[in-house]
Design a protein around this motif. Structure first.
Motif, short mmCIF file in Angstrom:
data_model
loop_
_atom_site.label_atom_id
_atom_site.label_comp_id
_atom_site.label_asym_id
_atom_site.label_seq_id
_atom_site.Cartn_x
_atom_site.Cartn_y
_atom_site.Cartn_z
N LEU A 498 0.84 -1.19 0.00
CA LEU A 498 0.00 0.00 0.00
C LEU A 498 0.88 1.25 0.00
CD1 LEU A 498 -2.55 -1.14 2.73
CD2 LEU A 498 -3.02 -0.96 0.29
N LYS A 499 0.31 2.37 -0.33
CA LYS A 499 1.06 3.62 -0.31
C LYS A 499 1.34 4.05 1.12
CE LYS A 499 1.11 8.27 -2.27
NZ LYS A 499 0.42 9.23 -3.16
N THR A 500 0.37 3.87 2.02
CA THR A 500 0.56 4.27 3.41
C THR A 500 1.20 3.14 4.20
OG1 THR A 500 -1.70 3.54 3.92
CG2 THR A 500 -1.40 5.85 3.41
N ASN A 501 1.71 3.49 5.39
CA ASN A 501 2.41 2.53 6.25
C ASN A 501 1.37 1.71 7.02
OD1 ASN A 501 4.28 1.20 7.82
ND2 ASN A 501 4.35 2.83 9.36
N ARG A 502 0.75 0.77 6.31
CA ARG A 502 -0.31 0.01 6.95
C ARG A 502 -0.45 -1.33 6.25
NH1 ARG A 502 -5.19 -0.76 5.59
NH2 ARG A 502 -5.21 0.88 4.01
N VAL A 503 -0.46 -2.40 7.03
CA VAL A 503 -0.70 -3.74 6.50
C VAL A 503 -1.66 -4.44 7.46
CG1 VAL A 503 0.28 -5.96 5.83
CG2 VAL A 503 1.60 -3.85 5.48
N GLY A 504 -2.88 -4.69 7.00
CA GLY A 504 -3.86 -5.32 7.87
C GLY A 504 -4.13 -4.47 9.10
N VAL A 505 -4.07 -5.09 10.27
CA VAL A 505 -4.34 -4.36 11.52
C VAL A 505 -3.10 -3.64 12.02
CG1 VAL A 505 -6.18 -5.94 12.19
CG2 VAL A 505 -3.84 -6.41 12.93
N ASP A 506 -1.93 -3.86 11.38
CA ASP A 506 -0.69 -3.21 11.79
C ASP A 506 -0.49 -1.91 11.01
OD1 ASP A 506 -0.15 -5.34 13.47
OD2 ASP A 506 0.89 -6.45 11.91
N GLY A 507 0.32 -1.03 11.59
CA GLY A 507 0.64 0.22 10.93
C GLY A 507 -0.49 1.22 11.03
#
Length: 567
Positions: A498-507
């Protein structure tokens, strides 16, 4: 400098491939829509029944909008007996205009139904003021100009034809021939482009093959060892010495593939001279496309008329980048096409965002949302209002099936699943305002995870668009981005991000999304929370602010959870 035409206010004309798309286009800002039935318009896949057409026109009129019907086929003898019945039907529907391409059909309708306003289709290939004058003398109320008309030509046509309405395309797919006068589809797939059944042969990938003298056909296998021995170039007869390279990867070559038209960076020029109707292509595009594109152009047009001197296309371009596209081009705006108008590397539409869902119903305590693409725990949904400009972000950790009550961490798209999203999850919004801003047919989007190749393609597309808009040459930057993309295509990697610092419930993106446990409970966002809570209801931080306000050394992990999301 062209003077501002204050007498004409441009309408936004959106496509409607079915009744639902029509309603979404109207709700998201279209002044008018165009629609047709499969047998008499250039869209054999039109999903309108006669009942749908009647309901759609009535819906437009109830909302103070206009509806135009298409009768823009090129008639064969077998079509003529249907015309009388069609005219009788149109009289019942009472559209605001009938779009026609065939001169014979135009005369036939004009003689038998003189009360119907007649528009000349882009299929008539009107490229000059002389042609516009001709159609005006025949009784046309509006003339749709061909996509090949440049802006200087448009200015002259407007000056010489002040008494007839002009319509120009501003957005959508481009045809590699003169406004659809193409025989590739007929020749290669036996599907008539001018009968509404184009196979999009110009979008196909083409490979280089060798025919040996014994009649066998083999691939021309270009390897690292022999690549320097070959270079394939096209030379057009009237442009000797001007060579156009053909590059082929494992998927072939896309030598005819145009980028998508987007006049947004120059939209103020069209508004300034008083083009009566600004047309968006795409009756076959998705309802998400109808909503987002209508919203972007609606805001752009309104903002121009409110303050033309300070109008800036950048915020509206960001909206259009959220819709799948092949890379944007100004096409014939300046006159002759450049290489920036073509995409030789790929033909698929691409965007950093995708359609997440649409509001089916607003109940006393929740939104009922029809899921359009896969949703996973930790997903951030962006609610796009057809009424207000501000969007609302909501991070969700599970999804409740509206029919069964089952709570899931993953919901698949394409399963016609409807989820229940309680208002209680929007813990930083005014609920009365929330319900008013997001009625039925409001859409949601979410970030889309892309491969390295796709990210590089987006960067390359934005560079080429910038070079085209400014008219500047930057061969070094162009070749660097192009080569990076070619290398990524060759690697064919499958890993996405993803472009933002987020993967699933993390980030965490750090913007202050409703329901985000990391932002609202994590120590690293304490300062950001202080700033956000001083702002007006529902306003999120920008991406730059989120980065600046986050504590630099804090781990970006979720805190220990003490309850459910929104509790």
């Amino acid at each position: 400098m062209t003077e501002l035409n204050t007498q004409r206010r441009s309408e936004l004309l959106m496509p409607a491939g079915n009744l639902r798309k029509l309603k979404m286009a109207v709700l998201y800002g279209a002044d008018a829509v165009y629609l047709g039935t499969p047998d008499m318009s250039l869209r054999t896949k039109s999903q309108f029944s006669l009942e749908d057409v009647i309901e759609g026109v009535e819906f437009c009129h109830a909302h103070g909008r206009r509806a135009y019907l298409t009768l823009n086929l090129f008639s064969h003898n077998s079509d003529i007996p249907k015309l009388d019945e069609y005219i009788d039907t149109v009289r019942k529907v009472k559209p605001d205009g009938l779009i026609i391409a065939d001169p014979g059909v135009f005369q036939y309708v004009r003689d038998r139904a003189p009360e119907l306003p007649l528009h000349i289709s882009t299929q008539a290939n009107v490229c000059s003021w002389l042609s516009v004058n001709f159609w005006e003398s025949q009784g046309a109320e509006l003339v749709v100009l061909a996509r090949e008309v440049s802006y200087p030509e448009l200015v002259e046509i407007r000056e010489k034809c002040p008494d007839v309405k002009l319509e120009a395309f501003v957005h959508g797919a481009m045809c590699m021939t003169y406004s659809g006068r193409c025989l590739l589809s007929n020749f290669m797939a036996e599907r008539g482009a001018n009968q509404g059944n184009c196979a999009n042969s110009c979008r196909w990938n083409y490979g280089v093959r060798m025919r040996l003298k014994d009649g066998t056909v083999e691939d021309l296998n270009i390897t690292e060892e022999n690549a320097d021995l070959f270079e394939f170039l096209l030379e057009e007869g009237c442009r000797p010495g001007e060579f156009m390279p053909i590059e082929e990867d494992g998927r072939g070559s896309y030598i005819l593939n145009s980028r998508d038209l987007c006049i947004m960076p120059k939209l103020d020029e069209y508004l300034k001279i008083g083009v009566d109707s600004l047309k968006v292509e795409g009756r076959g595009k998705s309802e998400y496309y109808c909503a987002i594109v209508a919203r972007a152009y609606r805001m752009a047009i309104d903002d121009y008329y409110a303050d033309p001197e300070n109008w800036d296309p950048k915020p509206y371009m960001r909206e259009l980048e959220a819709v799948g596209n092949r890379g944007y081009t100004l096409a014939f705006h300046e006159g002759r096409l450049t290489n920036y108008a073509h995409d030789y590397e790929h033909t698929a539409s691409l965007a950093q965002w995708e359609y997440a869902g649409v509001v089916r119903e607003v109940t006393q305590d929740a939104f009922l949302i029809e899921v359009k693409n896969k949703l996973e725990a930790g997903e951030v949904l962006e609610f796009i209002s057809p009424i207000a400009r501000e969007t609302v972000l909501l991070r969700m950790y599970d999804f409740e099936d509206a029919e069964t009550g089952e709570v899931k961490e993953v919901v698949q798209g394409g399963t016609r699943t409807t989820i229940r999203v309680p208002f209680a999850l929007f813990d930083h919004e005014d609920l009365d305002d929330l319900k008013a801003r997001f009625p039925a047919f409001s859409v949601m989007r979410k970030e889309k995870a892309l491969t390295d190749e796709q990210w590089k393609r987006i960067r390359f597309d934005k560079l080429t668009q910038g070079l085209e808009i400014t008219g500047k040459e930057n061969t070094k930057a162009y070749e660097k981005r192009r080569d990076e993309l070619s290398a990524a295509i060759a690697e064919d990697g499958r890993e996405t991000r993803l472009k933002t610092n987020r993967v699933g419930v993390d980030g965490c993106c750090g913007k202050g999304c409703n329901g985000c446990l990391i932002f609202w409970q994590g120590d690293q966002y304490a300062k950001a929370r202080e700033v956000l809570l001083k702002r007006k209801q529902g306003e999120q931080l920008s991406r730059a602010e989120a980065q600046a306000l986050k504590l630099p050394d804090a781990p970006d992990q979720p805190p220990k959870l003490t309850g459910t999301a929104g509790a």
